[in-house]
Design a protein around this motif. Structure first.
Motif, short mmCIF file in Angstrom:
data_model
loop_
_atom_site.label_atom_id
_atom_site.label_comp_id
_atom_site.label_asym_id
_atom_site.label_seq_id
_atom_site.Cartn_x
_atom_site.Cartn_y
_atom_site.Cartn_z
N HIS A 147 1.25 -1.26 -0.05
CA HIS A 147 0.20 -0.10 -0.21
C HIS A 147 0.82 0.92 -0.17
CE1 HIS A 147 -2.68 -3.33 1.38
NE2 HIS A 147 -3.79 -2.57 1.05
N PHE A 148 0.19 1.86 -0.23
CA PHE A 148 0.75 3.92 -0.88
C PHE A 148 0.81 4.30 0.59
CE2 PHE A 148 0.69 8.61 -1.51
CZ PHE A 148 1.95 8.51 -1.62
N GLU A 149 -0.17 4.02 1.28
CA GLU A 149 -0.11 4.05 3.24
C GLU A 149 -0.40 3.32 3.68
OE1 GLU A 149 -3.31 7.40 3.15
OE2 GLU A 149 -2.08 8.71 1.75
N LEU A 150 -0.12 3.44 5.01
CA LEU A 150 0.48 2.41 5.52
C LEU A 150 -0.95 2.09 6.52
CD1 LEU A 150 1.94 -0.07 6.88
CD2 LEU A 150 2.39 1.05 8.98
N PRO A 151 -1.98 1.02 6.71
CA PRO A 151 -3.32 0.47 6.87
C PRO A 151 -3.08 0.32 7.87
CG PRO A 151 -2.97 -1.05 4.74
CD PRO A 151 -1.16 -0.55 5.25
N ALA A 152 -3.80 0.93 8.46
CA ALA A 152 -3.95 1.06 10.42
C ALA A 152 -3.46 -0.64 10.87
CB ALA A 152 -5.47 1.43 10.67
N HIS A 181 7.35 11.73 -6.61
CA HIS A 181 6.97 13.08 -6.13
C HIS A 181 6.07 12.68 -5.04
CE1 HIS A 181 3.32 10.61 -7.50
NE2 HIS A 181 3.83 10.40 -8.60
N ASP A 182 5.23 13.56 -4.25
CA ASP A 182 4.32 13.63 -3.24
C ASP A 182 3.20 13.29 -3.95
OD1 ASP A 182 5.74 13.57 -0.95
OD2 ASP A 182 6.05 16.17 -1.68
N ASN A 221 8.37 5.95 -0.38
CA ASN A 221 6.89 5.78 -1.43
C ASN A 221 7.00 6.53 -2.24
OD1 ASN A 221 6.37 2.99 0.21
ND2 ASN A 221 4.75 3.47 0.79
N ALA A 222 7.18 7.95 -1.57
CA ALA A 222 7.25 8.92 -2.18
C ALA A 222 8.67 9.01 -2.99
CB ALA A 222 6.97 10.11 -1.63
N TYR A 277 -0.41 0.02 -10.94
CA TYR A 277 0.88 -0.95 -10.82
C TYR A 277 1.43 -0.66 -9.46
CZ TYR A 277 -1.79 -2.33 -15.16
OH TYR A 277 -2.53 -2.39 -16.45
N ALA A 278 1.56 1.18 -9.15
CA ALA A 278 2.84 1.29 -7.73
C ALA A 278 2.05 0.89 -7.48
CB ALA A 278 2.40 2.76 -8.68
N PHE A 279 1.55 0.76 -6.71
CA PHE A 279 0.76 -0.05 -5.15
C PHE A 279 -0.28 -0.90 -5.06
CE2 PHE A 279 4.01 3.81 -4.45
CZ PHE A 279 4.70 2.95 -3.33
#
Length: 299
Positions: free
Chosen positions: A159-164, A193-194, A187-188, A201-203
Motif C-alpha cells: 500500500h502507498f499508505e500504511l493501513p491501520a 513525487h508527493d 514511497n514518495a 501497478y505502483a501499489f
C-alpha cells in the motif's frame, strides 16, 4: 552435486538487466520456477544479499529454478531533500522502471528453456521486492498471456499508505512504525513525487485484484508492514483470489536475511512447500470485467 548458479544479462525494457539463475543439481527434479525480487526500500539491496542468494539457493535445493532479478534501484533518499542530488538530477530510477523489469524477467523465464514449463513459473519478492512482484502481477494479468502459477510475497509493501494496524500489532511495532506517515518518504521517493500514485501497478493495495493468481503472503510477526500484508491478503480474498496468509512467529521485518534463525528456516520451508506441492495452490478465478487503464496511460 550442488546448485548451479550463473549470471545473465538480458535486453530489458530499460537497458541491460542482470539476473542470476539458480538451477537445481542434476539429480534433483525441476518441479517449479520462481522469479524473485529482493527488498531494500527500493533504494538498496543486491543479488548477493541473503534475502536474495540464500533464499534462491535454498529453493533450488528443493527443485525450484530461481531467477533472481537485479532490478534498477531508486535514488538513495536524503531527509533534507529525498528527490534531488547535488546536481539536481538524482542517481537511480523511479517507478515504473523496476516494476517493468520484474514483469519482463518473468516473461523471459517462462521462455528461457530452464526445464520448467511456462505454466509452472511463480513470481515473488520480499518487502519492496514484494511490491514489485505484486504490482507486476497486475500488469501481467492485464497483458494476457500465460499468468504466473502463483504469487509469493514476504512482508510486502503493498500500500502507498500504511493501513491501520490491529491493537495486537500496534503493541509490537517499534515507534517509527506507529506514525501513519512512516512509509510516506520511502514511497514518495520511489514514485518521485508527493501524493498518491497515478498507476494501479505502483501499489496494488486498494486496486482491482480480481483474476490474480493464487497468492501466498508471509508476514513477520513484529513488523509494522504486517498491517499492509494483512490488509492486502484480505483484499485478495474479497476479490475472489485464493490466498494463504501466514504470520511467522517471533520474527522481525526482513527475517529472510537471517538464515541462522528458526523463523527464517520455517519460512523457507513454507515457501518451498507452496511452490512444489500442487495441492496447496488453487487456481485463478474471475477476471475483472473492466480492465484498469493501460500502463502507458497510467504512468
Amino acid at each position: 552435486m550442488s546448485v548451479a548458479v550463473g549470471d545473465r544479462v538480458l535486453p530489458g525494457p530499460h537497458g541491460d538487466l542482470r539476473v542470476r539463475v539458480y538451477e537445481p543439481a542434476a539429480d534433483v527434479e525441476r518441479v517449479a520456477g520462481l522469479v524473485w525480487a529482493h527488498g531494500g526500500a527500493f533504494i538498496r539491496g543486491s543479488l548477493d544479499m541473503l534475502e536474495a542468494d540464500w533464499v534462491a539457493r535454498s529453493l533450488a535445493d528443493a527443485g525450484v529454478v530461481v531467477v533472481s532479478v537485479d532490478y534498477q534501484l531508486a535514488p538513495a533518499s536524503d531527509p533534507a531533500g529525498p528527490w534531488s542530488g547535488p546536481d539536481g538530477q538524482p542517481p537511480g530510477v523511479r517507478f515504473p522502471v523496476a516494476s517493468e523489469e520484474v514483469s519482463f524477467a518473468h516473461g523471459w523465464a517462462q521462455d528461457a528453456g530452464l526445464g520448467v514449463g511456462p505454466e509452472r513459473w511463480s513470481l515473488g519478492g520480499a518487502s519492496a521486492g514484494g511490491n514489485l512482484a505484486s504490482g507486476a502481477s497486475l500488469r501481467l494479468r492485464d497483458a494476457g498471456g500465460t499468468p504466473p502459477r502463483s504469487i509469493v510475497l514476504a512482508y510486502p509493501v503493498a500500500h502507498f499508505e500504511l493501513p491501520a494496524p490491529s491493537a495486537e500489532l500496534f503493541e509490537k511495532m517499534t515507534p517509527d512504525w506507529r506514525s501513519p506517515g512512516s512509509l510516506a518518504s520511502m514511497n514518495a521517493n520511489y514514485l518521485g513525487h508527493d501524493g498518491p500514485p497515478t498507476s494501479p501497478y505502483a501499489f496494488p493495495g486498494g486496486q482491482d485484484l480480481r483474476g490474480l493468481p493464487p497468492t501466498f503472503v508471509l508476514n513477520s510477526d513484529h513488523d509494522g508492514l504486517r498491517a499492509s500484508g494483512e490488509a492486502y491478503a484480505a483484499e485478495l480474498a474479497a476479490a475472489g483470489v485464493d490466498v494463504l496468509l501466514v504470520r511467522e512467529d517471533g520474527t522481525e521485518h526482513g527475517h529472510l536475511n537471517h538464515p541462522e534463525t528458526p523463523g527464517a528456516v520455517r519460512s523457507i520451508a513454507r515457501i518451498s512447500t507452496w511452490l512444489t506441492v500442487d495441492a496447496l495452490v488453487g487456481t485463478p478465478h474471475e477476471a475483472p470485467h473492466d480492465r484498469p487503464e493501460t500502463e502507458a496511460a497510467a504512468r
